[in-house]
Structure formats: structure tokens, C-alpha cells
Design a protein around this motif. Structure first.
Motif, mmCIF file in Angstrom:
data_model
loop_
_atom_site.group_PDB
_atom_site.id
_atom_site.type_symbol
_atom_site.label_atom_id
_atom_site.label_comp_id
_atom_site.label_asym_id
_atom_site.label_seq_id
_atom_site.Cartn_x
_atom_site.Cartn_y
_atom_site.Cartn_z
ATOM 1 N N ILE A 46 -6.561 24.847 53.111
ATOM 2 C CA ILE A 46 -7.000 23.451 53.059
ATOM 3 C C ILE A 46 -6.475 22.760 54.304
ATOM 4 N N SER A 47 -7.376 22.293 55.151
ATOM 5 C CA SER A 47 -7.011 21.616 56.382
ATOM 6 C C SER A 47 -6.582 20.180 56.097
ATOM 7 N N THR A 48 -5.689 19.671 56.933
ATOM 8 C CA THR A 48 -5.304 18.257 56.818
ATOM 9 C C THR A 48 -6.027 17.411 57.867
ATOM 10 N N LYS A 49 -7.041 17.983 58.520
ATOM 11 C CA LYS A 49 -7.825 17.253 59.519
ATOM 12 C C LYS A 49 -8.381 15.965 58.904
ATOM 13 N N GLY A 50 -8.237 14.890 59.634
ATOM 14 C CA GLY A 50 -8.727 13.603 59.149
ATOM 15 C C GLY A 50 -7.716 12.831 58.329
ATOM 16 N N THR A 51 -6.514 13.394 58.148
ATOM 17 C CA THR A 51 -5.443 12.735 57.402
ATOM 18 C C THR A 51 -4.379 12.304 58.391
ATOM 19 N N TYR A 52 -3.959 11.052 58.330
ATOM 20 C CA TYR A 52 -2.893 10.574 59.192
ATOM 21 C C TYR A 52 -1.672 11.467 59.013
ATOM 22 N N ALA A 53 -1.006 11.798 60.108
ATOM 23 C CA ALA A 53 0.052 12.822 60.136
ATOM 24 C C ALA A 53 1.085 12.698 59.020
ATOM 25 N N VAL A 108 -0.935 11.240 50.305
ATOM 26 C CA VAL A 108 -2.298 11.230 49.779
ATOM 27 C C VAL A 108 -2.262 11.565 48.296
ATOM 28 N N ARG A 109 -3.057 10.851 47.528
ATOM 29 C CA ARG A 109 -3.235 11.162 46.109
ATOM 30 C C ARG A 109 -4.651 11.687 45.928
ATOM 31 N N CYS A 110 -4.756 12.781 45.181
ATOM 32 C CA CYS A 110 -6.077 13.333 44.902
ATOM 33 C C CYS A 110 -6.025 14.096 43.590
ATOM 34 N N LEU A 111 -7.181 14.384 43.047
ATOM 35 C CA LEU A 111 -7.280 15.179 41.823
ATOM 36 C C LEU A 111 -7.122 16.659 42.168
ATOM 37 N N LEU A 112 -6.460 17.399 41.295
ATOM 38 C CA LEU A 112 -6.198 18.809 41.545
ATOM 39 C C LEU A 112 -7.493 19.591 41.777
ATOM 40 N N ASP A 113 -8.516 19.354 40.968
ATOM 41 C CA ASP A 113 -9.762 20.115 41.153
ATOM 42 C C ASP A 113 -10.405 19.813 42.500
ATOM 43 N N GLN A 114 -10.317 18.555 42.952
ATOM 44 C CA GLN A 114 -10.895 18.203 44.251
ATOM 45 C C GLN A 114 -10.098 18.830 45.394
ATOM 46 N N LEU A 115 -8.794 18.920 45.231
ATOM 47 C CA LEU A 115 -7.969 19.579 46.237
ATOM 48 C C LEU A 115 -8.374 21.048 46.379
ATOM 49 N N LEU A 116 -8.710 21.679 45.267
ATOM 50 C CA LEU A 116 -9.039 23.096 45.279
ATOM 51 C C LEU A 116 -10.452 23.402 45.769
ATOM 52 N N GLN A 176 -12.479 21.054 47.907
ATOM 53 C CA GLN A 176 -12.882 20.371 49.140
ATOM 54 C C GLN A 176 -12.284 21.079 50.354
ATOM 55 N N PRO A 177 -12.969 21.027 51.503
ATOM 56 C CA PRO A 177 -12.475 21.733 52.687
ATOM 57 C C PRO A 177 -11.251 21.089 53.348
ATOM 58 N N ASP A 204 -11.052 14.912 52.506
ATOM 59 C CA ASP A 204 -12.217 14.991 51.613
ATOM 60 C C ASP A 204 -11.790 14.943 50.151
ATOM 61 N N ALA A 205 -10.714 15.655 49.818
ATOM 62 C CA ALA A 205 -10.213 15.653 48.438
ATOM 63 C C ALA A 205 -9.789 14.248 48.016
ATOM 64 N N GLY A 206 -9.111 13.543 48.901
ATOM 65 C CA GLY A 206 -8.707 12.166 48.596
ATOM 66 C C GLY A 206 -9.901 11.249 48.406
ATOM 67 N N ARG A 207 -10.896 11.380 49.300
ATOM 68 C CA ARG A 207 -12.090 10.528 49.224
ATOM 69 C C ARG A 207 -12.892 10.787 47.952
ATOM 70 N N THR A 208 -13.168 12.064 47.642
ATOM 71 C CA THR A 208 -13.971 12.356 46.447
ATOM 72 C C THR A 208 -13.214 12.034 45.167
ATOM 73 N N SER A 209 -11.905 12.189 45.189
ATOM 74 C CA SER A 209 -11.097 11.823 44.020
ATOM 75 C C SER A 209 -11.205 10.333 43.746
ATOM 76 N N LYS A 210 -11.128 9.550 44.806
ATOM 77 C CA LYS A 210 -11.258 8.093 44.657
ATOM 78 C C LYS A 210 -12.638 7.737 44.112
ATOM 79 N N GLU A 211 -13.679 8.371 44.643
ATOM 80 C CA GLU A 211 -15.039 8.110 44.165
ATOM 81 C C GLU A 211 -15.199 8.459 42.684
ATOM 82 N N LEU A 212 -14.633 9.575 42.273
ATOM 83 C CA LEU A 212 -14.731 10.001 40.878
ATOM 84 C C LEU A 212 -13.963 9.090 39.926
ATOM 85 N N SER A 213 -12.907 8.486 40.419
ATOM 86 C CA SER A 213 -12.074 7.657 39.546
ATOM 87 C C SER A 213 -12.577 6.225 39.435
#
Length: 167
Positions: A131-138, A142-150, A152-153, A157-166
Motif C-alpha cells: 500500500i503506497s502512501t503517495k498523495g498523503t502528507y509525510a 490518517v483514519r480509514c476503514l480496514l476494508d478500504q485500506l486492504l 485501495q492502492p 485513496d483508502a482515507g478518501r473512500t472511507s470518508k465517502e462511505l461514512s
């Protein structure tokens, strides 16, 4: 009796009761799947690196109290990243608030461990894909859902889609 009216041992007891009641009355449900993702570094702290606390001591800690985007309530999962990738995810098996880190690790000086900290004991590593951290401030947390972390590339992306789902 208020905290301002107490000194010494009585104040310590009141602070410990406050910490206990805070944890006992505001726990995240066991099945909550939000992951708190942090950066760990090779910076020495109390004789070992932050990364070694996670990898060798199987613990993580941060200042207690919800300041500076730290969680006010212990999360169920922690995610650790370094070197441009998410490297490790663990369930938190236990957490405790300590008045000073030096109470648990005497090698940590009083200046380094000033104030209460929450200490998390980590369970076994959860297998994760690359899982790349590209696009995340150094140093961003970040908070995200476990399934999205697993699935998303990237962590972003995991943080963004988690927010959208919540929402």
C-alpha cells in the motif's frame, strides 16, 4: 473535592480516576473497523527508535488527551507506515494511560515523557498488500476503514473512500 483543592498523592489518585473513567465510559466498540494510521521513524527515543517500539516492543504510544489530532479514545486498529509504504497493521489488544512514559520505560527521560501518554499493546500483524502512501502528507495521521485500506492502492485513496462511505 476538586482537583484544584488537592495536592500530592490525592491529586494523583484523582487524575488516575479521571483517566480510568474516561477510558471506561468512552470506549470504541470492539467491532469498529476504523484504523488510525501513523508514521514511525528511525529517530531514537529513550534508547531505541520509534520503529523499534512498534516492531520489537510491540507497542505504540502518543500524548493522551486528544490534542494535535491524536485520538481521544483508543482505536481498535493501528496502521504504521515508513519508507513510502504502509508496512504494518495491528489490532490494539490493550491500552492504558500512563502519567509519564518513564513510568513504563525508565530509559526515557522526564523531559521526553512529560505528561500523560496512552500506550497501546499490539496484537499480531494483519497481512496486508503493498500500500503506497503517495498523495498523503509525510507526517499526516490518517483514519480509514480496514476494508478500504486492504483494497485501495494508496493510503490516500483508502482515507478518501472511507470518508465517502461514512457520510
Amino acid at each position: 473535592m476538586s482537583r484544584a483543592d488537592t495536592r500530592g498523592r490525592e491529586r494523583l489518585w484523582l487524575e488516575e480516576l479521571e483517566d480510568y473513567m474516561g477510558m471506561a465510559t468512552s470506549a470504541v466498540p470492539y467491532d469498529d473497523q476504523w484504523v488510525f494510521c501513523v508514521v514511525v521513524s528511525d529517530t531514537p527515543f529513550g534508547g531505541i527508535t520509534f520503529k523499534d517500539y512498534v516492531l520489537k516492543e510491540r507497542v505504540y504510544f502518543h500524548p493522551f488527551g486528544g490534542n494535535n489530532t491524536w485520538p481521544k479514545v483508543a482505536p481498535n486498529f493501528l496502521c504504521f507506515r515508513w519508507g513510502g509504504q504502509v508496512r504494518q497493521v495491528n489490532r490494539v489488544i490493550r491500552s492504558e494511560v500512563v502519567p509519564r512514559l518513564a513510568d513504563r520505560w525508565p530509559a526515557i527521560t522526564s523531559e521526553e515523557s512529560d505528561g500523560p501518554h496512552i500506550v497501546y499493546d499490539l496484537g499480531p500483524d494483519i497481512p496486508i498488500p503493498t500500500i503506497s502512501t503517495k498523495g498523503t502528507y509525510a507526517t499526516a495521521r490518517v483514519r480509514c476503514l480496514l476494508d478500504q485500506l486492504l483494497v485501495q492502492p494508496t493510503l490516500a485513496d483508502a482515507g478518501r473512500t472511507s470518508k465517502e462511505l461514512s457520510e
